[in-house]
Design a protein around this motif. Sequence first.
Motif, short mmCIF file in Angstrom:
data_model
loop_
_atom_site.label_atom_id
_atom_site.label_comp_id
_atom_site.label_asym_id
_atom_site.label_seq_id
_atom_site.Cartn_x
_atom_site.Cartn_y
_atom_site.Cartn_z
N LEU A 94 -6.33 -5.85 -1.83
CA LEU A 94 -6.71 -6.66 -0.69
C LEU A 94 -7.63 -5.90 0.25
N ARG A 95 -7.43 -4.59 0.34
CA ARG A 95 -8.36 -3.79 1.13
C ARG A 95 -9.77 -3.89 0.56
N GLY A 96 -9.87 -3.95 -0.75
CA GLY A 96 -11.18 -4.12 -1.37
C GLY A 96 -11.81 -5.47 -1.03
N VAL A 97 -10.97 -6.50 -0.89
CA VAL A 97 -11.47 -7.81 -0.49
C VAL A 97 -12.06 -7.73 0.92
N TRP A 98 -11.33 -7.11 1.83
CA TRP A 98 -11.84 -6.97 3.20
C TRP A 98 -13.11 -6.11 3.22
N ASP A 99 -13.11 -5.02 2.45
CA ASP A 99 -14.29 -4.16 2.41
C ASP A 99 -15.52 -4.92 1.95
N ALA A 100 -15.35 -5.74 0.92
CA ALA A 100 -16.48 -6.48 0.37
C ALA A 100 -17.04 -7.47 1.39
N ALA A 101 -16.21 -7.91 2.32
CA ALA A 101 -16.66 -8.84 3.36
C ALA A 101 -17.13 -8.12 4.61
N PRO A 113 8.03 5.51 -1.10
CA PRO A 113 6.86 5.55 -1.99
C PRO A 113 6.35 4.16 -2.37
N ASP A 114 5.03 4.00 -2.30
CA ASP A 114 4.34 2.77 -2.72
C ASP A 114 4.72 1.55 -1.89
N ASN A 115 5.31 1.77 -0.73
CA ASN A 115 5.71 0.69 0.17
C ASN A 115 4.83 0.81 1.41
N VAL A 116 3.83 -0.08 1.53
CA VAL A 116 2.80 0.11 2.56
C VAL A 116 2.49 -1.19 3.28
N HIS A 117 1.95 -1.04 4.48
CA HIS A 117 1.38 -2.15 5.24
C HIS A 117 -0.14 -2.07 5.15
N LEU A 118 -0.79 -3.22 5.33
CA LEU A 118 -2.25 -3.26 5.39
C LEU A 118 -2.65 -3.99 6.67
N GLU A 191 -14.17 -14.94 19.71
CA GLU A 191 -14.20 -14.51 21.10
C GLU A 191 -13.12 -13.47 21.40
N ARG A 192 -12.35 -13.10 20.42
CA ARG A 192 -11.36 -12.03 20.57
C ARG A 192 -11.14 -11.41 19.20
N ASP A 193 -10.58 -10.21 19.17
CA ASP A 193 -10.24 -9.59 17.89
C ASP A 193 -9.22 -10.44 17.15
N ILE A 194 -9.37 -10.50 15.83
CA ILE A 194 -8.35 -11.11 14.98
C ILE A 194 -7.80 -10.02 14.08
N ILE A 195 -6.51 -9.78 14.20
CA ILE A 195 -5.82 -8.76 13.40
C ILE A 195 -5.07 -9.46 12.28
N VAL A 196 -5.23 -8.98 11.07
CA VAL A 196 -4.50 -9.53 9.93
C VAL A 196 -3.58 -8.44 9.39
N LEU A 197 -2.29 -8.61 9.61
CA LEU A 197 -1.28 -7.67 9.13
C LEU A 197 -0.62 -8.24 7.89
N THR A 198 -0.76 -7.55 6.77
CA THR A 198 -0.05 -7.90 5.55
C THR A 198 1.06 -6.87 5.40
#
Length: 521
Positions: A94-101, A113-118, A191-198
């Motif tokens: 999903l980080r790659g999806v955001w990067d591509a955009a 281990p392997d338990n992360v937030h994005l 008009e404001r930041d949009i934060i997307v927390l996965t």
Amino acid sequence: MTDHPSTGPADTTPTDGDTARRLLGRRALLAGAGGAATLAATGLVSGSGAVARPVAGLPAATAPTPLALLRRMISFDTQNFGEGGKTRAHAQWLRGVWDAAGVRSEIIPTPQPDNVHLIARIKGTTSARPLLLLGHSDVVPVERENWSVDPFAAVVKGGEIYGRGALDMKGANAASIAGLLRHVQEGHRFERDIIVLTDCDEEAGSYGSGWLAEKHWDKLDAGMVLTEGGWFLAQSNGTTPMLVTVTRQDKVYFNLDLYASGTATHSSKPIPDNAIVSLSRAVADIGDDLAPVHLTKVTREYFAALARATDDRRFANAIRLMLGTRSTKVRERAAALVVRYSDYPYLHSALLRTTTAFVIEDAGYKENVIPSEAHVRVNCRGIPGGEKPRDFVARLRRTLRGKDIEVRLGAPEGVSEADYLDQLDETWATAPASLDTPLYDAIERAAKRTYPKAVFSPALFEAGTSLGPWRERGIPGYGVYPYVIDNDQLIGMHGNDERIYVEALERGTDFMYRVFDGFRA
């Protein structure tokens, strides 16, 4: 100790999206067929190169389709068996999806281990407090033998997409992210930041949104939050939109443990003093005893909207009788009719009362030994402003009096029952989110534009969410599952053959696009 310290730097592991961006650049993403090629390189579209269906009257965009996003999300096995899910691979993709955009994002590792937030952040044009979109990537486990398809193959058949998380809540994530990406692809600013927390650990675990808020609140501080919640219900045909809801309050979650004791002896000579039999009788008694109906301002508004929305006259009349009577007996009888006539009986029963669900049972250790103890865990959900959890527990104990059943409240380790009941009282008394916010207004406008023939209403969520850290700070939080579902699909939530309609997902993406449209600069 683990190799993923909570205070460590954001993950910088290269992703497929990084490679695609370096090879093709962002311009290719924004330029018709080149954009589709970029998305294909990141695994976002099918071999046909399908692109997002545009909202009527808007120019076509090359943002990934919600179906393509959802199929990829489902393909990641992020099952959470109680100690958190393994979400790193999903987050890296999903980080790659955001990067591509062209949207900046970072992975936040947890000590597991392997338990992360994005966390992704789309910068706005003003300093207004951000809008935070909260969606979890972990899913509950599956019983593979009871599925008709591979739960992680994202099979599409009969107009529905099957897979663990299709409804809860990778489908909501796909619709929301697809809607946002469509705005980004079209060059729109907010008009404001949009934060997307996965986030991870929503279904269970130690490192969910509470842990993240404690460690990284500066990344999450927002003025409003949108997450899972309100249902989009259909008329009796199962597809025509009837009622679109946004939840502004969750039910109060707590557990009880029931224990029965008996005489341990050889199984060849059974005696009446049997712990399993005693517990089974208690479970049957509780299962047959519905908690009393409690209507609050939030649920009254919901059911009044439902009466206006339904095309079933018997159902509407039962609701109006339930809402209009002052007699407890008449209210209970009317509520029984509401549940009987509803196309979503289990949902509507849950919105009327404290619920009890028997979820874990254990007893015995050897086939020729009658055990001395049997146990069952009961998951309970109370209505804020309705019956207090302490009153429910006291009533349950009275029901089981004389049956030799011990009832223990499932308080956290080190917390007394008295202190935990006080904590539950505070949760029970928490006010619902305000209806006077830019986010609520945007949701209402989007609902009326996307589902013009449906009735819109705020509601109570019968389940729970990750909104705790924001609610504790007085930040309003709301919930939607942005797709019309039928009752069979609703039952599939946390069950077998979880699925949603593909067309409903696409229309739900239009809805989310319009929600974000309310924050255009």
